[in-house]
Design a protein around this motif. Structure first.
Motif, PDB file in Angstrom:
ATOM      1  N   ARG A 140       0.766  -1.150  -0.163  1.00  0.00           N
ATOM      2  CA  ARG A 140       0.007   0.020  -0.084  1.00  0.00           C
ATOM      3  C   ARG A 140       0.941   1.292  -0.033  1.00  0.00           C
ATOM      4  O   ARG A 140       1.765   1.312   0.838  1.00  0.00           O
ATOM      5  CB  ARG A 140      -0.988  -0.189   1.221  1.00  0.00           C
ATOM      6  N   GLN A 141       0.458   2.229  -0.985  1.00  0.00           N
ATOM      7  CA  GLN A 141       1.168   3.635  -0.870  1.00  0.00           C
ATOM      8  C   GLN A 141       0.390   4.665  -0.617  1.00  0.00           C
ATOM      9  O   GLN A 141      -0.876   4.605  -0.753  1.00  0.00           O
ATOM     10  CB  GLN A 141       1.870   3.659  -2.367  1.00  0.00           C
ATOM     11  N   VAL A 142       0.868   5.654   0.021  1.00  0.00           N
ATOM     12  CA  VAL A 142       0.155   7.049   0.623  1.00  0.00           C
ATOM     13  C   VAL A 142       1.071   8.060   0.008  1.00  0.00           C
ATOM     14  O   VAL A 142       2.207   8.052   0.346  1.00  0.00           O
ATOM     15  CB  VAL A 142      -0.033   6.808   1.936  1.00  0.00           C
ATOM     16  N   VAL A 143       0.361   9.205  -0.383  1.00  0.00           N
ATOM     17  CA  VAL A 143       1.107  10.371  -0.742  1.00  0.00           C
ATOM     18  C   VAL A 143       0.898  11.303   0.630  1.00  0.00           C
ATOM     19  O   VAL A 143      -0.322  11.551   1.042  1.00  0.00           O
ATOM     20  CB  VAL A 143       0.447  11.061  -2.019  1.00  0.00           C
ATOM     21  N   ASN A 144       2.004  11.692   1.156  1.00  0.00           N
ATOM     22  CA  ASN A 144       1.931  12.608   2.338  1.00  0.00           C
ATOM     23  C   ASN A 144       2.534  13.888   2.118  1.00  0.00           C
ATOM     24  O   ASN A 144       3.418  14.045   1.239  1.00  0.00           O
ATOM     25  CB  ASN A 144       2.895  11.872   3.536  1.00  0.00           C
ATOM     26  N   PHE A 145       1.813  14.950   2.337  1.00  0.00           N
ATOM     27  CA  PHE A 145       2.273  16.315   2.238  1.00  0.00           C
ATOM     28  C   PHE A 145       1.540  17.086   3.260  1.00  0.00           C
ATOM     29  O   PHE A 145       0.499  16.671   4.027  1.00  0.00           O
ATOM     30  CB  PHE A 145       1.935  16.687   0.954  1.00  0.00           C
ATOM     31  N   ASN A 146       2.064  18.324   3.319  1.00  0.00           N
ATOM     32  CA  ASN A 146       1.454  19.285   4.313  1.00  0.00           C
ATOM     33  C   ASN A 146       1.167  20.480   3.888  1.00  0.00           C
ATOM     34  O   ASN A 146       1.738  21.195   2.682  1.00  0.00           O
ATOM     35  CB  ASN A 146       2.643  19.589   5.602  1.00  0.00           C
ATOM     36  N   ILE A 147       0.083  21.132   4.300  1.00  0.00           N
ATOM     37  CA  ILE A 147      -0.123  22.550   3.697  1.00  0.00           C
ATOM     38  C   ILE A 147      -0.253  23.628   4.762  1.00  0.00           C
ATOM     39  O   ILE A 147      -0.299  23.036   6.145  1.00  0.00           O
ATOM     40  CB  ILE A 147      -1.641  22.516   2.970  1.00  0.00           C
ATOM     41  N   ALA A 148      -0.391  24.783   4.449  1.00  0.00           N
ATOM     42  CA  ALA A 148      -0.305  26.030   5.525  1.00  0.00           C
ATOM     43  C   ALA A 148      -1.414  26.932   4.873  1.00  0.00           C
ATOM     44  O   ALA A 148      -1.722  27.074   3.983  1.00  0.00           O
ATOM     45  CB  ALA A 148       0.946  26.720   5.360  1.00  0.00           C
ATOM     46  N   ILE A 149      -2.480  27.236   5.865  1.00  0.00           N
ATOM     47  CA  ILE A 149      -3.374  27.958   5.676  1.00  0.00           C
ATOM     48  C   ILE A 149      -3.522  29.382   6.444  1.00  0.00           C
ATOM     49  O   ILE A 149      -3.110  29.111   7.648  1.00  0.00           O
ATOM     50  CB  ILE A 149      -4.759  27.366   6.176  1.00  0.00           C
ATOM     51  N   ASN A 150      -3.406  30.314   5.751  1.00  0.00           N
ATOM     52  CA  ASN A 150      -3.188  31.699   6.410  1.00  0.00           C
ATOM     53  C   ASN A 150      -4.387  32.591   6.881  1.00  0.00           C
ATOM     54  O   ASN A 150      -5.184  32.567   5.859  1.00  0.00           O
ATOM     55  CB  ASN A 150      -2.347  32.723   5.642  1.00  0.00           C
ATOM     56  N   ASP A 151      -4.497  32.942   8.080  1.00  0.00           N
ATOM     57  CA  ASP A 151      -5.708  33.632   8.268  1.00  0.00           C
ATOM     58  C   ASP A 151      -5.594  34.912   9.061  1.00  0.00           C
ATOM     59  O   ASP A 151      -4.444  35.275   9.661  1.00  0.00           O
ATOM     60  CB  ASP A 151      -6.708  32.898   9.257  1.00  0.00           C
ATOM     61  N   TYR A 152      -6.107  36.289   8.385  1.00  0.00           N
ATOM     62  CA  TYR A 152      -5.897  37.488   9.026  1.00  0.00           C
ATOM     63  C   TYR A 152      -6.924  38.054   9.685  1.00  0.00           C
ATOM     64  O   TYR A 152      -8.043  37.824   9.361  1.00  0.00           O
ATOM     65  CB  TYR A 152      -5.551  38.439   7.682  1.00  0.00           C
ATOM     66  N   TYR A 153      -6.607  38.680  10.945  1.00  0.00           N
ATOM     67  CA  TYR A 153      -7.628  39.261  11.596  1.00  0.00           C
ATOM     68  C   TYR A 153      -7.017  40.619  12.249  1.00  0.00           C
ATOM     69  O   TYR A 153      -5.979  40.748  12.385  1.00  0.00           O
ATOM     70  CB  TYR A 153      -8.299  38.326  12.825  1.00  0.00           C
ATOM     71  N   ARG A 154      -7.979  41.285  12.881  1.00  0.00           N
ATOM     72  CA  ARG A 154      -7.702  42.429  13.647  1.00  0.00           C
ATOM     73  C   ARG A 154      -8.264  42.424  14.945  1.00  0.00           C
ATOM     74  O   ARG A 154      -9.707  42.239  15.019  1.00  0.00           O
ATOM     75  CB  ARG A 154      -8.323  43.654  12.913  1.00  0.00           C
ATOM     76  N   PRO A 155      -7.459  42.420  16.123  1.00  0.00           N
ATOM     77  CA  PRO A 155      -7.865  42.234  17.359  1.00  0.00           C
ATOM     78  C   PRO A 155      -8.965  43.492  17.648  1.00  0.00           C
ATOM     79  O   PRO A 155      -8.593  44.484  17.316  1.00  0.00           O
ATOM     80  CB  PRO A 155      -6.810  42.005  18.265  1.00  0.00           C
ATOM     81  N   LYS A 156      -9.770  43.104  18.535  1.00  0.00           N
ATOM     82  CA  LYS A 156     -10.564  44.275  18.795  1.00  0.00           C
ATOM     83  C   LYS A 156     -10.124  45.301  19.741  1.00  0.00           C
ATOM     84  O   LYS A 156      -9.142  45.184  20.306  1.00  0.00           O
ATOM     85  CB  LYS A 156     -11.814  43.815  19.908  1.00  0.00           C
ATOM     86  N   GLY A 157     -10.206  46.631  19.154  1.00  0.00           N
ATOM     87  CA  GLY A 157      -9.731  47.609  19.634  1.00  0.00           C
ATOM     88  C   GLY A 157      -8.024  48.063  18.904  1.00  0.00           C
ATOM     89  O   GLY A 157      -7.445  48.897  19.393  1.00  0.00           O
ATOM     90  N   SER A 158      -7.733  47.199  17.960  1.00  0.00           N
ATOM     91  CA  SER A 158      -6.362  47.367  17.482  1.00  0.00           C
ATOM     92  C   SER A 158      -6.463  47.930  16.031  1.00  0.00           C
ATOM     93  O   SER A 158      -7.558  47.605  15.289  1.00  0.00           O
ATOM     94  CB  SER A 158      -5.528  46.101  17.583  1.00  0.00           C
ATOM     95  N   THR A 159      -5.601  48.543  15.496  1.00  0.00           N
ATOM     96  CA  THR A 159      -5.649  48.833  13.965  1.00  0.00           C
ATOM     97  C   THR A 159      -4.498  47.824  13.408  1.00  0.00           C
ATOM     98  O   THR A 159      -4.359  48.021  12.121  1.00  0.00           O
ATOM     99  CB  THR A 159      -5.050  50.287  13.900  1.00  0.00           C
ATOM    100  N   GLU A 160      -3.797  47.180  14.244  1.00  0.00           N
ATOM    101  CA  GLU A 160      -2.603  46.150  13.387  1.00  0.00           C
ATOM    102  C   GLU A 160      -3.515  44.847  13.213  1.00  0.00           C
ATOM    103  O   GLU A 160      -4.134  44.470  13.923  1.00  0.00           O
ATOM    104  CB  GLU A 160      -1.737  46.035  14.558  1.00  0.00           C
ATOM    105  N   THR A 161      -3.117  44.353  12.025  1.00  0.00           N
ATOM    106  CA  THR A 161      -3.523  43.045  11.279  1.00  0.00           C
ATOM    107  C   THR A 161      -2.659  42.049  11.981  1.00  0.00           C
ATOM    108  O   THR A 161      -1.514  42.405  11.798  1.00  0.00           O
ATOM    109  CB  THR A 161      -3.486  43.095  10.108  1.00  0.00           C
ATOM    110  N   LYS A 162      -3.114  40.896  12.341  1.00  0.00           N
ATOM    111  CA  LYS A 162      -2.208  39.713  12.726  1.00  0.00           C
ATOM    112  C   LYS A 162      -2.435  38.727  11.879  1.00  0.00           C
ATOM    113  O   LYS A 162      -3.690  38.564  11.314  1.00  0.00           O
ATOM    114  CB  LYS A 162      -2.912  39.189  14.332  1.00  0.00           C
ATOM    115  N   LYS A 163      -1.554  37.916  11.729  1.00  0.00           N
ATOM    116  CA  LYS A 163      -1.785  36.654  10.800  1.00  0.00           C
ATOM    117  C   LYS A 163      -1.364  35.461  11.511  1.00  0.00           C
ATOM    118  O   LYS A 163      -0.602  35.213  12.500  1.00  0.00           O
ATOM    119  CB  LYS A 163      -0.386  36.734   9.821  1.00  0.00           C
ATOM    120  N   LEU A 164      -2.621  34.448  11.574  1.00  0.00           N
ATOM    121  CA  LEU A 164      -2.485  33.091  12.058  1.00  0.00           C
ATOM    122  C   LEU A 164      -2.385  32.040  11.086  1.00  0.00           C
ATOM    123  O   LEU A 164      -2.940  32.231   9.998  1.00  0.00           O
ATOM    124  CB  LEU A 164      -3.742  33.087  12.771  1.00  0.00           C
ATOM    125  N   THR A 165      -1.258  31.335  10.986  1.00  0.00           N
ATOM    126  CA  THR A 165      -1.122  30.134   9.973  1.00  0.00           C
ATOM    127  C   THR A 165      -1.416  28.874  10.733  1.00  0.00           C
ATOM    128  O   THR A 165      -0.820  28.509  11.873  1.00  0.00           O
ATOM    129  CB  THR A 165       0.626  30.379   9.629  1.00  0.00           C
TER     130      THR A 165
END
Length: 123
Positions: A20-45
């Motif tokens: 039996r063979q399997v293809v293994n790989f990893n992906i990254a998903i980026n999400d951007y948000y702005r915390p309440k009361g902040s003007t700075e955008t944060k990135k969550l991967t």
């Protein structure tokens, strides 16, 4: 479940139980948000391990940086390393769609840009 992300490395093929063979790989998903009361955008991967059992032929096309749309079911594993709790999300993939990458313009076309225009570019 369907997700879209970028491959963090080239896919690998592993042989399990002799044939039996399997293809293994990893992906990254980026999400951007702005915390309440902040003007700075944060990135969550979020990193997700993926396993594709249907055909190993797709491994040749799953290269680092490729944008992929995947369908399948999620699995979660909890474990500990040196007493520290850890968790891993795995997507057991049923469908793979590789999105095309925009190609760069030919080298001759890039030399046609004047120096004054090139100086105004933000990158």
């Amino acid at each position: 479940m369907e997700i879209i992300g970028r491959l963090t490395a080239d896919a690998t093929v592993a042989t399990i139980s002799g044939d039996r063979q399997v293809v293994n790989f990893n992906i990254a998903i980026n999400d951007y948000y702005r915390p309440k009361g902040s003007t700075e955008t944060k990135k969550l991967t979020t990193f997700i391990s993926c396993a594709y059992w249907i055909s190993t032929k797709v491994a040749d096309r799953l290269k680092k940086g490729a944008l992929v749309q995947l369908g399948g079911r999620l699995g979660v594993a909890a474990y500990s390393v040196a007493g520290e709790p850890r968790a891993k999300i795995t997507l057991h993939v049923n469908t793979v769609k590789i999105h095309p990458v925009k190609s760069a313009p030919p080298a001759a076309a890039s030399t046609a840009v004047s120096a004054s225009v090139a100086d105004d570019l933000p990158f």
